[in-house]
Motif scaffolding. Sequence first.
Motif, PDB file in Angstrom:
ATOM      1  N   GLN A  38       0.838  -1.188   0.000  1.00 57.86           N
ATOM      2  CA  GLN A  38       0.000   0.000   0.000  1.00 57.86           C
ATOM      3  C   GLN A  38       0.880   1.247   0.000  1.00 57.86           C
ATOM      4  N   LEU A  39       0.676   2.105  -0.970  1.00 58.40           N
ATOM      5  CA  LEU A  39       1.439   3.351  -1.052  1.00 58.40           C
ATOM      6  C   LEU A  39       0.944   4.331  -0.001  1.00 58.40           C
ATOM      7  N   LEU A  40       1.881   4.836   0.801  1.00 53.64           N
ATOM      8  CA  LEU A  40       1.567   5.842   1.824  1.00 53.64           C
ATOM      9  C   LEU A  40       2.426   7.077   1.575  1.00 53.64           C
ATOM     10  N   ARG A  41       1.891   8.012   0.802  1.00 53.04           N
ATOM     11  CA  ARG A  41       2.592   9.279   0.582  1.00 53.04           C
ATOM     12  C   ARG A  41       2.210  10.241   1.702  1.00 53.04           C
ATOM     13  N   ILE A  42       3.229  10.789   2.349  1.00 52.36           N
ATOM     14  CA  ILE A  42       3.030  11.684   3.490  1.00 52.36           C
ATOM     15  C   ILE A  42       3.581  13.063   3.139  1.00 52.36           C
ATOM     16  N   SER A  43       2.774  14.096   3.331  1.00 50.53           N
ATOM     17  CA  SER A  43       3.226  15.464   3.081  1.00 50.53           C
ATOM     18  C   SER A  43       3.114  16.275   4.367  1.00 50.53           C
ATOM     19  N   THR A  44       4.179  16.996   4.701  1.00 51.13           N
ATOM     20  CA  THR A  44       4.179  17.845   5.889  1.00 51.13           C
ATOM     21  C   THR A  44       5.022  19.086   5.643  1.00 51.13           C
ATOM     22  N   PRO A  45       4.627  20.235   6.208  1.00 51.35           N
ATOM     23  CA  PRO A  45       5.463  21.436   6.097  1.00 51.35           C
ATOM     24  C   PRO A  45       6.617  21.441   7.093  1.00 51.35           C
ATOM     25  N   TRP A  51      10.197  17.819  15.816  1.00 58.96           N
ATOM     26  CA  TRP A  51       9.749  16.518  16.321  1.00 58.96           C
ATOM     27  C   TRP A  51       8.605  15.964  15.488  1.00 58.96           C
ATOM     28  N   HIS A  52       7.725  16.840  14.982  1.00 55.88           N
ATOM     29  CA  HIS A  52       6.612  16.286  14.212  1.00 55.88           C
ATOM     30  C   HIS A  52       6.995  16.039  12.751  1.00 55.88           C
ATOM     31  N   ALA A  53       8.277  16.223  12.423  1.00 57.34           N
ATOM     32  CA  ALA A  53       8.825  15.678  11.179  1.00 57.34           C
ATOM     33  C   ALA A  53       9.458  14.317  11.481  1.00 57.34           C
ATOM     34  N   ARG A  54      10.229  14.260  12.547  1.00 54.63           N
ATOM     35  CA  ARG A  54      10.903  13.011  12.914  1.00 54.63           C
ATOM     36  C   ARG A  54       9.918  11.896  13.257  1.00 54.63           C
ATOM     37  N   MET A  55       8.737  12.268  13.737  1.00 55.31           N
ATOM     38  CA  MET A  55       7.769  11.242  14.152  1.00 55.31           C
ATOM     39  C   MET A  55       7.330  10.362  12.980  1.00 55.31           C
ATOM     40  N   TRP A  56       7.380  10.923  11.755  1.00 58.01           N
ATOM     41  CA  TRP A  56       6.973  10.111  10.596  1.00 58.01           C
ATOM     42  C   TRP A  56       7.936   8.950  10.377  1.00 58.01           C
TER      43      TRP A  56
END
Length: 340
Positions: A38-45, A51-56
Amino acid sequence: MTPSISRSNTPVIRRRTWLTLATALGLATHHAFAQARQLLRISTPAVPDDWHARMWTVMKEQLGKTAPGQFDVQISLNASLFKQGAEPVAMARGNLEMTTLSAFDIAKLVPEFSIFTAGYVIRDPAHLMKVFNGPIGEELFKRVSEKMDITVLAPLYYGTRQLNLRERRNVRTPADLKGVKLRMPGSKEWLFLGEALGATPTPLAFGEVYLGLRTGTIDAQDNPLPTVKSAKFYEVTQQITLTGHLVDVLFIGVSNKLWATLNAEQKGRLQGAAQAAASYNNEKRIADENQMVDYFKRQGLSVTTPDVDAFRKSVQTTYLQSDYAKVWPKGLLDRINATR
């Protein structure tokens, strides 16, 4: 004339045939397996150090352990895949599977969610988790799914916003902020929050805040303390006032287009991984904030605590008398206040 094949060569040919068939079968199986992921593309600013980048990455590693080979997780930071705010549309179109949403993002399509953009509704990180991991969260997340086609997998703590003033000032109640030019993002919801705090809200892009503080274009800004440090606002300010006026939250969301294709086990694995990522973020962010007061004192800033009860009462009254409160479900604010 057809050439003859000697019996001595027959076993060799058979072995080669079987090897060829086995190789082809292996490649086909591998291709089918790859296609099944299953493809899971994640986009974040978020920037890489946040920390809420590293959490991915934590979520990706967790899925690698609990659902090996089932998900192809692709993480895009710095809004490099979609601009901040454009993610819900991308998810609806099937161009994105996961992102983080703010209460401000959700309130655009689920107006009752605007209650979480109001000051002094959520008291602290523990209160935030009890609200969103309980019946209130369950009810509101159902509306998000119905109206946005997004399933919320986990809430996460984004930080508590405090006031950061260019010059020292005795701030006890909202009346003490009269005339203070407080930088706010440009949306009407943020500007209203600035007014409710008693200040004169001044819209300014985040990238212009440092210079605005240095030159006096603005008198103050509000952000969680780790942001004050990372953006170096402490270099051009003299005071932190611990108003704690907005406990900010983000939500890990997955598109219903993807969610509907998963079986029950996959849904459980993905939700568990999202919750592990949120817990990681929360732990790291809270630990950061706990060290910030001492850090700013060492930088020479004055750190003060106002009459928070006076701020809370004034701000909640201002919101309840506004048009924002008209879309809040009856009794919701009382239920949130009563959550312990």
